[in-house]
Design a protein around this motif. Structure first.
Motif, mmCIF file in Angstrom:
data_model
loop_
_atom_site.group_PDB
_atom_site.id
_atom_site.type_symbol
_atom_site.label_atom_id
_atom_site.label_comp_id
_atom_site.label_asym_id
_atom_site.label_seq_id
_atom_site.Cartn_x
_atom_site.Cartn_y
_atom_site.Cartn_z
ATOM 1 N N ARG A 19 0.862 -1.159 0.155
ATOM 2 C CA ARG A 19 0.059 -0.094 -0.043
ATOM 3 C C ARG A 19 0.673 1.288 0.001
ATOM 4 N N VAL A 20 0.454 2.270 -0.379
ATOM 5 C CA VAL A 20 0.900 3.636 -0.313
ATOM 6 C C VAL A 20 0.313 4.415 0.664
ATOM 7 N N HIS A 21 0.702 5.225 1.458
ATOM 8 C CA HIS A 21 -0.176 5.882 2.237
ATOM 9 C C HIS A 21 0.561 7.300 2.663
ATOM 10 N N VAL A 29 -3.846 3.899 -0.459
ATOM 11 C CA VAL A 29 -4.608 3.146 -1.591
ATOM 12 C C VAL A 29 -3.923 1.508 -1.525
ATOM 13 N N ALA A 30 -4.397 0.564 -1.874
ATOM 14 C CA ALA A 30 -3.660 -0.655 -1.935
ATOM 15 C C ALA A 30 -3.148 -0.779 -3.531
ATOM 16 N N GLY A 31 -2.085 -1.519 -3.548
ATOM 17 C CA GLY A 31 -1.219 -1.714 -4.845
ATOM 18 C C GLY A 31 -1.372 -3.102 -5.313
ATOM 19 N N GLN A 32 -1.053 -3.078 -6.544
ATOM 20 C CA GLN A 32 -1.133 -4.365 -7.250
ATOM 21 C C GLN A 32 0.217 -5.010 -7.523
ATOM 22 N N TYR A 41 9.653 -8.619 -7.882
ATOM 23 C CA TYR A 41 8.496 -8.102 -7.990
ATOM 24 C C TYR A 41 8.394 -6.640 -8.091
ATOM 25 N N SER A 42 7.216 -6.119 -8.766
ATOM 26 C CA SER A 42 7.051 -4.718 -8.883
ATOM 27 C C SER A 42 5.758 -4.634 -8.358
ATOM 28 N N VAL A 43 5.524 -3.438 -8.002
ATOM 29 C CA VAL A 43 4.185 -2.966 -7.284
ATOM 30 C C VAL A 43 3.686 -1.635 -8.101
ATOM 31 N N VAL A 44 2.653 -1.673 -8.471
ATOM 32 C CA VAL A 44 1.912 -0.726 -9.286
ATOM 33 C C VAL A 44 0.909 0.128 -8.523
ATOM 34 N N PHE A 45 0.894 1.301 -8.479
ATOM 35 C CA PHE A 45 -0.295 2.197 -7.816
ATOM 36 C C PHE A 45 -0.903 2.902 -8.419
ATOM 37 N N LEU A 296 -6.293 -3.144 3.841
ATOM 38 C CA LEU A 296 -4.988 -2.972 3.417
ATOM 39 C C LEU A 296 -4.595 -1.484 2.892
ATOM 40 N N ALA A 297 -5.436 -0.745 2.649
ATOM 41 C CA ALA A 297 -5.137 0.548 2.262
ATOM 42 C C ALA A 297 -5.021 1.505 3.363
#
Length: 329
Positions: A19-21, A29-32, A41-45, A296-297
């Motif tokens: 998540r980014v906060h 918001v939760a990330g993918q 791994y990569s995280v997309v927000f 999660l967010a």
């Protein structure tokens, strides 16, 4: 990713969430998480609110997995660095899965959905009772659904019935399996949700809210699928005889995982159940409350029974859906 001995893992398959906060904006918001299949791994927000961010250049050494990041220059790209040439990553040339948008995000501590009904805040008991006036609210499920029942009971002062506003509020625990025998006072109170739904006449004054997941994590998926299928069948019949009936279903959420809970009821299992639940009720005229994303967010700790600010936002979402006709008039 590395194993317990610090060695780079050459394969994927790990269960990761992100998540980014922003503490300043009370936003989150939760990330993918994207699994590249090679231990990276990569995280997309999605960028859903204004703010500042410092982009990074990733110079992680692939053979060893040693991480190394640098702040990206304002006018230069990451590939202009000459002191080290990062080799081509194995396994990352395949087509990445499409971005899956979260169901919503927090801003100023309030949940905002990205589709469907606009969430408004029900800040006092009168706004809740005005929304539920003339309604029979039937709630079925586990202790996470009972938590919603307790919120309405305490926030609106509804002790089963509000004669002044003609509101009836009911909660019933779902049928077996039950992990903890002390969850209910008597086994006579246990009823299968589909049987209870078959007894409801339904109508514009009826609200059905369902949350069933926590006690099924230790059972084979076939048992959970069969239970969801029975509930879907009953809901289809209910909506067929009374299309104006309002139906809300709650997903499972992340939990605080101690050793015992990790062994019998981890978040990975909940994620699989949520996927089954979404598939089972896809296309139906219902509200699906994404408790997973809402926990999660949030900046608050994960808990089987989410903390009060999260519950309040969940109930604001539910009430906004129940009273969308009143809100829009």
């Amino acid at each position: 990713m590395h194993d317990i001995k610090g060695r780079h893992r050459p394969h994927g398959g790990d269960f990761l969430v992100a998540r980014v906060h922003s503490p300043k904006l009370l936003a989150g918001v939760a990330g993918q998480v994207l699994d590249h299949g090679n231990g990276s791994y990569s995280v997309v927000f999605p960028l859903l609110w204004e703010g500042s961010a410092q982009p990074l250049c990733n110079y992680t050494d692939v053979p060893t997995g040693e991480p190394w990041f640098c702040y990206k220059p304002k006018v230069l790209g990451c590939n202009t660095r000459l002191t080290y040439l990062q080799p081509e990553l194995t396994g990352t040339d395949s087509v990445e899965p499409p971005m899956v948008m979260p169901s919503g995000y927090y801003f100023q501590g309030e949940w905002r959905t990205l589709s469907g009904v606009t969430v408004r805040q029900f800040k006092n008991s009168s706004s809740i009772t005005q929304c539920l006036q003339g309604k029979v609210v039937q709630m079925f499920g586990d202790s996470t659904m009972r938590q919603w029942y307790w919120f309405l009971r305490d926030a609106a002062g509804i002790r089963g019935m509000d004669a002044t506003n003609n509101i009836i509020l009911k909660f019933r625990f779902h049928g077996y399996p039950i992990l903890i025998s002390s969850e209910v006072a008597s086994v006579r109170e246990l009823r299968y949700i589909s049987n209870e739904l078959d007894l409801l006449p339904g109508g514009s004054n009826t609200v059905v809210i369902i949350g069933v997941w926590a006690h099924f994590a230790v059972t084979p998926q076939e048992i959970y699928i069969r239970r969801l299928r029975q509930i879907r069948r009953a809901l289809v019949l209910l909506l067929d005889r009374a299309p104006e009936t309002v139906v809300v279903i709650r997903t499972g959420n992340l939990q605080h995982l101690d050793l015992q809970r990790c062994l019998i009821n981890g978040d990975w299992y909940t994620l699989q159940m949520n996927r089954l639940l979404r598939a089972m009720f896809k296309g139906m005229d219902i509200l699906l409350v994404d408790a997973w994303d809402m926990v999660l967010a949030s900046h608050l700790p994960h808990d089987l029974h989410p903390q009060p600010p999260i519950i309040r936002n969940m109930m604001d979402h539910v009430l906004s859906y129940i009273c969308r006709a009143k809100i829009n008039t």
